[in-house]
Design a protein around this motif. Structure first.
Motif, PDB file in Angstrom:
ATOM      1  N   PRO A  97       0.803  -1.222   0.000  1.00  0.00           N
ATOM      2  CA  PRO A  97       0.000   0.000   0.000  1.00  0.00           C
ATOM      3  C   PRO A  97       0.843   1.283   0.000  1.00  0.00           C
ATOM      4  O   PRO A  97       0.363   2.329  -0.405  1.00  0.00           O
ATOM      5  CB  PRO A  97      -0.809  -0.085   1.302  1.00  0.00           C
ATOM      6  CG  PRO A  97      -0.704  -1.476   1.769  1.00  0.00           C
ATOM      7  CD  PRO A  97       0.531  -2.075   1.182  1.00  0.00           C
ATOM      8  N   THR A  98       2.102   1.182   0.443  1.00  0.00           N
ATOM      9  CA  THR A  98       2.970   2.367   0.509  1.00  0.00           C
ATOM     10  C   THR A  98       3.487   2.794  -0.858  1.00  0.00           C
ATOM     11  O   THR A  98       4.093   3.855  -0.973  1.00  0.00           O
ATOM     12  CB  THR A  98       4.172   2.074   1.413  1.00  0.00           C
ATOM     13  OG1 THR A  98       4.683   0.786   1.080  1.00  0.00           O
ATOM     14  CG2 THR A  98       3.777   2.093   2.874  1.00  0.00           C
ATOM     15  N   GLY A  99       3.267   1.977  -1.890  1.00  0.00           N
ATOM     16  CA  GLY A  99       3.727   2.376  -3.216  1.00  0.00           C
ATOM     17  C   GLY A  99       4.267   1.195  -3.988  1.00  0.00           C
ATOM     18  O   GLY A  99       4.690   0.201  -3.409  1.00  0.00           O
ATOM     19  N   GLN A 100       4.237   1.312  -5.304  1.00  0.00           N
ATOM     20  CA  GLN A 100       4.613   0.191  -6.162  1.00  0.00           C
ATOM     21  C   GLN A 100       6.063  -0.227  -5.960  1.00  0.00           C
ATOM     22  O   GLN A 100       6.941   0.611  -5.741  1.00  0.00           O
ATOM     23  CB  GLN A 100       4.419   0.583  -7.619  1.00  0.00           C
ATOM     24  CG  GLN A 100       2.997   0.388  -8.109  1.00  0.00           C
ATOM     25  CD  GLN A 100       2.921   0.559  -9.601  1.00  0.00           C
ATOM     26  OE1 GLN A 100       3.167   1.625 -10.123  1.00  0.00           O
ATOM     27  NE2 GLN A 100       2.576  -0.510 -10.285  1.00  0.00           N
ATOM     28  N   LEU A 101       6.293  -1.511  -6.075  1.00  0.00           N
ATOM     29  CA  LEU A 101       7.656  -2.037  -6.101  1.00  0.00           C
ATOM     30  C   LEU A 101       8.348  -1.517  -7.358  1.00  0.00           C
ATOM     31  O   LEU A 101       7.682  -1.172  -8.332  1.00  0.00           O
ATOM     32  CB  LEU A 101       7.619  -3.574  -6.170  1.00  0.00           C
ATOM     33  CG  LEU A 101       6.989  -4.326  -5.001  1.00  0.00           C
ATOM     34  CD1 LEU A 101       6.921  -5.808  -5.336  1.00  0.00           C
ATOM     35  CD2 LEU A 101       7.793  -4.112  -3.732  1.00  0.00           C
TER      36      LEU A 101
END
Ligand code: HEC
Length: 120
Positions: A97-101
């Protein structure tokens, strides 16, 4: 007249610099990467990505969304039958949820699926 030209030049420079700073490396997408030629396996390539980024929330009886991703069988099921590929590539509602890999990590997981989920 000169003042107008100077202002215009300044505006162009500012806009150009702004565009450069917002064009970050994060915008690299999987299709921009060279194809992976070496064999992708769960143990060598996929486990470090999933264990480092997903299992904190997706393991055990209280796994988020009831989705367990720890271990080969769970990770494979999540990719093969679940929404893992959709969610890791979903820029507006990504997992984690913190951002795309990084695209390089997402490409590895996609290639693992394409190669038939080799374990080691
Ligand atoms: C900080 C905790 C957290 C981390 C880290 C995390 N997730 Fe999630 N995940 C959630 C929560 C909460 C939900 C349920 C809400 C939602 O779907 O957005 C969810 C939902 C999902 C779903 C949807 C499940 C379904 O039934 O449709 C998938 C797929 C998923 N996560 C995959 C991953 C993957 C793959 C990673 C690692 C790359 C990851 N998640 C990392 C918290 C997390």
């Amino acid at each position: 007249m000169y003042r107008k030209v100077t202002l215009l030049t300044l505006a162009v420079v500012v806009i150009t610099l702004y565009n450069c700073t917002t064009n970050t490396i994060d915008e690299v997408e999987i299709e921009d990467l060279p194809p992976i030629v070496e064999q992708i396996t769960y143990v060598d390539d996929v486990a470090p990505i999933i264990n480092g980024n997903c299992v904190g929330c997706h393991s055990g009886p209280s796994a988020n969304a009831g989705l367990q991703l720890d271990g080969y069988a769970n990770a494979r099921a999540g990719v093969e039958q679940g929404n893992v590929l959709n969610r890791i590539n979903n820029a507006s509602n990504p997992m984690p949820p913190t951002g795309q890999l990084p695209a390089t990590d997402r490409q590895i997981i996609e290639q693992w699926a394409a190669d038939g989920f080799l374990e080691d």
